[in-house]
Scaffold this motif. Structure first.
Motif, mmCIF file in Angstrom:
data_model
loop_
_atom_site.group_PDB
_atom_site.id
_atom_site.type_symbol
_atom_site.label_atom_id
_atom_site.label_comp_id
_atom_site.label_asym_id
_atom_site.label_seq_id
_atom_site.Cartn_x
_atom_site.Cartn_y
_atom_site.Cartn_z
ATOM 1 N N GLY A 65 18.269 -44.456 -37.010
ATOM 2 C CA GLY A 65 17.305 -43.625 -36.280
ATOM 3 C C GLY A 65 17.786 -43.312 -34.875
ATOM 4 N N VAL A 66 18.364 -44.317 -34.212
ATOM 5 C CA VAL A 66 18.907 -44.094 -32.869
ATOM 6 C C VAL A 66 20.037 -43.066 -32.929
ATOM 7 N N THR A 67 20.888 -43.193 -33.923
ATOM 8 C CA THR A 67 21.984 -42.233 -34.089
ATOM 9 C C THR A 67 21.444 -40.816 -34.269
ATOM 10 N N ARG A 68 20.400 -40.675 -35.084
ATOM 11 C CA ARG A 68 19.824 -39.350 -35.337
ATOM 12 C C ARG A 68 19.194 -38.746 -34.075
ATOM 13 N N VAL A 69 18.436 -39.547 -33.339
ATOM 14 C CA VAL A 69 17.767 -38.977 -32.159
ATOM 15 C C VAL A 69 18.745 -38.726 -31.022
ATOM 16 N N THR A 70 19.776 -39.536 -30.910
ATOM 17 C CA THR A 70 20.767 -39.264 -29.859
ATOM 18 C C THR A 70 21.574 -38.019 -30.217
ATOM 19 N N ALA A 71 21.822 -37.795 -31.513
ATOM 20 C CA ALA A 71 22.524 -36.573 -31.937
ATOM 21 C C ALA A 71 21.697 -35.338 -31.607
ATOM 22 N N LYS A 72 20.376 -35.471 -31.632
ATOM 23 C CA LYS A 72 19.493 -34.354 -31.275
ATOM 24 C C LYS A 72 19.328 -34.227 -29.767
ATOM 25 N N GLN A 73 19.941 -35.145 -29.029
ATOM 26 C CA GLN A 73 19.875 -35.177 -27.563
ATOM 27 C C GLN A 73 18.443 -35.312 -27.044
ATOM 28 N N LEU A 74 17.624 -36.065 -27.791
ATOM 29 C CA LEU A 74 16.268 -36.342 -27.318
ATOM 30 C C LEU A 74 16.346 -37.386 -26.216
ATOM 31 N N PRO A 75 15.619 -37.207 -25.136
ATOM 32 C CA PRO A 75 15.625 -38.210 -24.070
ATOM 33 C C PRO A 75 15.149 -39.568 -24.594
ATOM 34 N N ALA A 76 15.762 -40.619 -24.099
ATOM 35 C CA ALA A 76 15.467 -41.978 -24.568
ATOM 36 C C ALA A 76 13.998 -42.348 -24.408
ATOM 37 N N ARG A 77 13.305 -41.752 -23.458
ATOM 38 C CA ARG A 77 11.898 -42.106 -23.256
ATOM 39 C C ARG A 77 11.050 -41.796 -24.483
ATOM 40 N N TYR A 78 11.530 -40.915 -25.362
ATOM 41 C CA TYR A 78 10.790 -40.572 -26.572
ATOM 42 C C TYR A 78 11.049 -41.529 -27.727
ATOM 43 N N TRP A 79 12.095 -42.323 -27.637
ATOM 44 C CA TRP A 79 12.416 -43.217 -28.755
ATOM 45 C C TRP A 79 12.770 -44.631 -28.305
#
Length: 185
Positions: free
Chosen positions: A140-154
């Protein structure tokens, strides 16, 4: 705050900060974002939660729509009182540790009622399941970082990873203690 917000109410209000939605859409977004990992999300509970938030003035109906033969859907938006209640609930949840009465400490405190080998087998199985969950969370971390979502969201993902890693290490130490005889069984 007049109403004590449940975790599902907090998640609901947080979504309504983004935009107005109807309960079915709220449910779909909660599942899509895997919020069900950290909050019990059931359609019936969600509809009840929205009704309670509406009754308490924390959300308001802002429209209705009907698609084909489906029932009419009411769309809700968060109110200023809802924003205040959400902020207050989040602040309280972050600031104060709460004993949430997890089941594992109780089971461990009474595990001496089970045979040694059974406890060891169960603990090894739990570690295996934790490892599987850790793999899922890291994915999940890999997926959200690939989407460049700010860490505060995950940030909840990294928190849960830390909790599971700590639990796994503790269980490994406990298993070693039982196997070595340092913890008599």
């Amino acid at each position: 705050m007049a109403t004590t917000l449940t975790p599902l109410a907090v998640a609901t209000l947080a979504l309504l900060v983004e935009r107005a939605m109807h309960p079915y859409e709220l449910h779909q977004v909660l599942l899509q974002r895997s919020t069900d990992r950290i909050v019990k999300v059931r359609p019936g509970s969600l509809y009840h939660t929205v009704d309670r938030l509406h009754r308490d003035g924390l959300v308001e109906a802002v429209g209705t729509e009907r698609a084909g033969n489906r029932p009419e859907r009411t769309t809700y938006a968060i109110t200023p009182a809802g924003r205040d209640a959400l902020a207050e609930a989040l602040a309280a949840m972050i600031a104060a540790p709460v004993n949430e009465f997890p089941r594992l400490p109780l089971a461990l405190s009474e595990a001496h009622h089970l045979p040694r080998e059974t406890v060891l087998e169960l603990l090894r199985d739990r570690r295996r399941r934790l490892d599987e969950e850790l793999e899922t969370l890291r994915g999940g971390v890999t997926r959200v970082t690939a989407k460049q979502l700010p860490a505060r969201y995950w940030v909840d993902l990294t928190y849960q990873i830390a909790v599971y890693e700590t639990e796994s290490r503790w269980i490994a130490t406990f298993i070693e203690g039982i196997e070595s005889g340092d913890i008599a069984w």
